[in-house]
Motif scaffolding. Structure first.
Motif, PDB file in Angstrom:
ATOM      1  N   ALA A 104       0.812  -1.216   0.000  1.00  0.00           N
ATOM      2  CA  ALA A 104       0.000   0.000   0.000  1.00  0.00           C
ATOM      3  C   ALA A 104       0.843   1.261   0.000  1.00  0.00           C
ATOM      4  CB  ALA A 104      -0.933  -0.001   1.215  1.00  0.00           C
ATOM      5  N   ASP A 105       2.045   1.192   0.546  1.00  0.00           N
ATOM      6  CA  ASP A 105       2.924   2.370   0.575  1.00  0.00           C
ATOM      7  C   ASP A 105       3.510   2.598  -0.811  1.00  0.00           C
ATOM      8  OD1 ASP A 105       4.659   4.397   2.087  1.00  0.00           O
ATOM      9  OD2 ASP A 105       6.139   3.167   1.022  1.00  0.00           O
ATOM     10  N   PRO A 106       3.328   3.797  -1.404  1.00  0.00           N
ATOM     11  CA  PRO A 106       3.796   4.027  -2.780  1.00  0.00           C
ATOM     12  C   PRO A 106       5.282   3.795  -2.976  1.00  0.00           C
ATOM     13  CG  PRO A 106       2.300   5.774  -2.100  1.00  0.00           C
ATOM     14  CD  PRO A 106       2.587   4.956  -0.871  1.00  0.00           C
ATOM     15  N   ARG A 107       6.097   4.185  -2.009  1.00  0.00           N
ATOM     16  CA  ARG A 107       7.542   4.019  -2.180  1.00  0.00           C
ATOM     17  C   ARG A 107       7.933   2.549  -2.133  1.00  0.00           C
ATOM     18  NH1 ARG A 107       6.564   8.871   0.083  1.00  0.00           N
ATOM     19  NH2 ARG A 107       7.758  10.673  -0.685  1.00  0.00           N
ATOM     20  N   ALA A 108       7.336   1.791  -1.197  1.00  0.00           N
ATOM     21  CA  ALA A 108       7.615   0.352  -1.140  1.00  0.00           C
ATOM     22  C   ALA A 108       7.124  -0.339  -2.404  1.00  0.00           C
ATOM     23  CB  ALA A 108       6.955  -0.262   0.097  1.00  0.00           C
ATOM     24  N   ALA A 109       5.946   0.080  -2.881  1.00  0.00           N
ATOM     25  CA  ALA A 109       5.410  -0.510  -4.109  1.00  0.00           C
ATOM     26  C   ALA A 109       6.323  -0.206  -5.298  1.00  0.00           C
ATOM     27  CB  ALA A 109       4.005   0.037  -4.366  1.00  0.00           C
ATOM     28  N   THR A 110       6.864   1.009  -5.342  1.00  0.00           N
ATOM     29  CA  THR A 110       7.749   1.389  -6.443  1.00  0.00           C
ATOM     30  C   THR A 110       9.027   0.569  -6.431  1.00  0.00           C
ATOM     31  OG1 THR A 110       6.889   3.642  -6.357  1.00  0.00           O
ATOM     32  CG2 THR A 110       8.946   3.308  -7.544  1.00  0.00           C
ATOM     33  N   ASP A 111       9.605   0.371  -5.250  1.00  0.00           N
ATOM     34  CA  ASP A 111      10.836  -0.403  -5.156  1.00  0.00           C
ATOM     35  C   ASP A 111      10.620  -1.845  -5.610  1.00  0.00           C
ATOM     36  OD1 ASP A 111      12.185   1.811  -4.244  1.00  0.00           O
ATOM     37  OD2 ASP A 111      12.025   1.267  -2.121  1.00  0.00           O
ATOM     38  N   ARG A 112       9.493  -2.433  -5.217  1.00  0.00           N
ATOM     39  CA  ARG A 112       9.203  -3.804  -5.653  1.00  0.00           C
ATOM     40  C   ARG A 112       8.926  -3.852  -7.149  1.00  0.00           C
ATOM     41  NH1 ARG A 112       5.289  -7.107  -1.740  1.00  0.00           N
ATOM     42  NH2 ARG A 112       5.902  -8.689  -3.266  1.00  0.00           N
ATOM     43  N   LEU A 113       8.237  -2.838  -7.662  1.00  0.00           N
ATOM     44  CA  LEU A 113       7.971  -2.785  -9.092  1.00  0.00           C
ATOM     45  C   LEU A 113       9.269  -2.653  -9.879  1.00  0.00           C
ATOM     46  CD1 LEU A 113       6.032  -2.576 -11.501  1.00  0.00           C
ATOM     47  CD2 LEU A 113       5.836  -0.121 -11.025  1.00  0.00           C
ATOM     48  N   ALA A 114      10.183  -1.812  -9.403  1.00  0.00           N
ATOM     49  CA  ALA A 114      11.462  -1.640 -10.093  1.00  0.00           C
ATOM     50  C   ALA A 114      12.221  -2.960 -10.168  1.00  0.00           C
ATOM     51  CB  ALA A 114      12.301  -0.577  -9.372  1.00  0.00           C
ATOM     52  N   ARG A 115      12.211  -3.726  -9.074  1.00  0.00           N
ATOM     53  CA  ARG A 115      12.889  -5.026  -9.093  1.00  0.00           C
ATOM     54  C   ARG A 115      12.207  -5.985 -10.065  1.00  0.00           C
ATOM     55  NH1 ARG A 115      13.245  -3.881  -3.446  1.00  0.00           N
ATOM     56  NH2 ARG A 115      11.471  -5.238  -2.969  1.00  0.00           N
TER      57      ARG A 115
END
Length: 295
Positions: A104-115
């Motif tokens: 739910a956290d945008p920054r955590a979601a972005t990091d996982r998406l980048a990986r």
């Protein structure tokens, strides 16, 4: 040519949350792709035009920064153009992201998406098809659609509690009505309060109305609440948050690839977006969308 991605930013999502994190999200994504277009739009028409422009230049992945309304628009574009969809949730409900296991956290979601982008992790999921639109989460009609309409009009409170307020307001006016459901197995006629056809489990900011729905099985999970009455609904509502409503005697479930709902002018919503009124007909289309998600 390398990986070409676009970040579609919907600034109003989450009462401005998307706009506040857009720069940080873009910065986290850039090392994972060869090209990143940032598409900031304030209307559906403008967003679509920007997406088409990126697609004309070889777009591989559309990443949506926003809530379920923004995700719904991304689903339309990606399904129609065979472009992969990535999600960074920053809205009120975020039900599609929740169903796909995205933080739910945008920054955590972005990091996982980048990986996931760097590793090439993608999967195909089913979508629901209406006459002129796709949906990824839940098609609903009846009481829950009326709640959705009211929640969309509310400016307070924010988050999932907005739906709770809308539920209480609708309880005073809504009554069970006769409906007809046409499914793969035949026709069902009954007095009902609501019908929800889930491609994924959640709507309304995390309510698992169809808790067993799987976007990889080619079928809708359909939850029907019969003639529960106002007080029956009140007793049932706490269980909706946990999925315990399926054990209530007024609730029945079924699975089907096609569904037609005929009811006396009930509102209908899909992915939280207004689909006018019944009758409404939907088909589950297997593997209609590619999504970028961590394994």
């Amino acid at each position: 040519m390398g990986l070409h991605a676009a970040l579609a930013v919907h600034p109003a999502s989450g009462r401005g949350a998307a706009a506040r994190v857009a720069e940080a999200v873009a910065a986290r994504l850039r090392p994972a792709v060869d090209r990143l277009d940032v598409l900031t739009a304030t209307s559906v028409e403008e967003s679509r035009a920007l997406m088409r422009s990126s697609h004309a230049e070889g777009l591989d992945v559309l990443i949506v920064l926003g809530g379920d309304g923004a995700a719904h628009q991304g689903v339309q574009f990606c399904a129609e153009h065979d472009v992969a969809l990535g999600l960074v949730p920053s809205g009120t409900g975020n039900d599609l992201a929740r169903a796909l296991g995205i933080p739910a956290d945008p920054r955590a979601a972005t990091d996982r998406l980048a990986r996931a982008l760097q590793a090439g992790h993608r999967r195909r999921i089913d979508l629901g098809r209406l006459a002129d639109a796709w949906f990824a989460t839940v098609l609903c009609s009846g009481f829950d659609a009326a709640v959705n309409a009211r929640a969309n009009r509310l400016r307070w409170p924010q988050g999932p509690r907005r739906y709770d307020v809308a539920i209480l307001a609708e309880l005073a006016a809504f009554r069970p009505r006769p409906i007809v459901l046409h499914t793969d197995e035949g026709t069902l006629e009954l007095e009902a309060t609501l019908v929800a056809a889930g491609n994924t489990p959640y709507y309304g900011g995390g309510i698992p109305v169809c808790p067993g729905a799987d976007p990889g099985d080619g079928l809708f999970d359909v939850t029907v609440i019969g003639s529960a009455g106002r007080f029956g609904l009140v007793r049932m509502l706490p269980g909706l948050r946990t999925g315990r409503h399926l054990g209530h005697p007024a609730v029945r479930t079924l699975r089907t690839r096609t569904l037609r709902v005929e009811a006396p002018g009930w509102p209908a919503y899909a992915d939280g977006e207004d689909q006018s009124r019944t009758p409404v007909e939907a088909t589950c289309v297997p593997s209609a969308l590619t999504v970028v998600v961590p394994r």
